[in-house]
Design an enzyme around this catalytic site. Sequence first.
Site, PDB file in Angstrom:
ATOM      1  CE  LYS A 197      -3.383  -2.633   2.197  1.00  0.00           C
ATOM      2  NZ  LYS A 197      -4.646  -3.106   3.116  1.00  0.00           N
TER       3      LYS A 197
ATOM      4  CG  HIS B 288      -6.890  -3.597  -2.616  1.00  0.00           C
ATOM      5  ND1 HIS B 288      -7.524  -2.516  -1.322  1.00  0.00           N
ATOM      6  CD2 HIS B 288      -6.112  -4.384  -1.990  1.00  0.00           C
ATOM      7  CE1 HIS B 288      -7.087  -3.199  -0.242  1.00  0.00           C
ATOM      8  NE2 HIS B 288      -6.246  -4.076  -0.677  1.00  0.00           N
TER       9      HIS B 288
ATOM     10  CD  GLU C 293      -7.074  -8.162   0.215  1.00  0.00           C
ATOM     11  OE1 GLU C 293      -6.274  -8.287   0.831  1.00  0.00           O
ATOM     12  OE2 GLU C 293      -7.290  -7.036  -0.352  1.00  0.00           O
TER      13      GLU C 293
HETATM   14  P1  13P Z   1      -4.126  -6.375   6.210  1.00  0.00           P
HETATM   15  O1  13P Z   1      -3.333  -7.763   6.147  1.00  0.00           O
HETATM   16  O2  13P Z   1      -3.285  -5.428   6.677  1.00  0.00           O
HETATM   17  O3  13P Z   1      -5.393  -6.623   6.704  1.00  0.00           O
HETATM   18  O4  13P Z   1      -4.395  -5.925   4.650  1.00  0.00           O
HETATM   19  C1  13P Z   1      -4.830  -6.951   3.816  1.00  0.00           C
HETATM   20  C2  13P Z   1      -5.004  -6.103   2.571  1.00  0.00           C
HETATM   21  O5  13P Z   1      -5.800  -5.335   2.038  1.00  0.00           O
HETATM   22  C3  13P Z   1      -4.027  -6.751   1.479  1.00  0.00           C
HETATM   23  O6  13P Z   1      -4.233  -6.230   0.020  1.00  0.00           O
END
Ligand code: 13P
Length: 247
Positions: free
Chosen positions: A9, A96, A165
């Site tokens: 990110k 995402h 996710e």
């Molecule tokens: P986390 O592992 O910090 O929960 O984030 C997941 C994510 O959005 C990966 O793209």
Amino acid sequence: MKYFIGNWKMFGVPNSINILNKINSYYSKDKNRSKYRVIITPPYTLIESYAKHFKNKKISIGSQNCYQKDYFSSNTAAISPYMIKKVGARYTLIGHSDNRSEGDTNEMLKAKVQFALKNNLRVVFCIGENKTEKRNKKTLSALKRQISKVLEKKFRISNIIVAYEPIWSIGTGKIPTKIELENTTMHIKKVLKNIFKGKSPPVLYGGSVDGNNVEIFREIREIDGFLIGGASKSSKKFIDIIKNYYR
Ligand code: 13P
């Protein structure tokens, strides 16, 4: 084949490559290394230097997003899959929830997937239900909609990975129960098989994955790996996930 994908990110400067050097040296010596791949998606600013550095090594580099059309254009701040591929990335995330919430529509995502594939990037297509959909028991229909509005049977399946996710799980420390995960991942694979003539691309799980909870996911056969946010910014935490997965 399993996948451990670290999504950085908005994190990282050139020096942060030290984190990846440590992950790479663990990976190159791991007796299980033939069973999995490690991919990291740093911010655009670091793709070229990291991809160069890891060119002949085990770790692959990807981008976190890409623009949906044109090799070059007059769109300020846009970056095309062509430009991403040219600086050495091999993968890109698309869809995402961070980008969906900033306005990426299904139509845009379809165009992005198509154009990224055309530029020979492997696409990690992200899907996931939000809290309200989960509360209203709409998880399965939401996931089906997200997949079928974007993926088409003409897309090259060998260059597609799907990452599930749940939005309510990202960065919260909350994860689905084992039963929920079994149901959702089986459902996702069923929907994918309907599109791709009986075959499913790999399906990863993402959302608060860490070295402590990874053993729960290991028991679910349908899960082909992980998309890891927070824990991918620490070499120790990322390596712990791999170690505990294969323990
Ligand atoms: P986390 O592992 O910090 O929960 O984030 C997941 C994510 O959005 C990966 O793209």
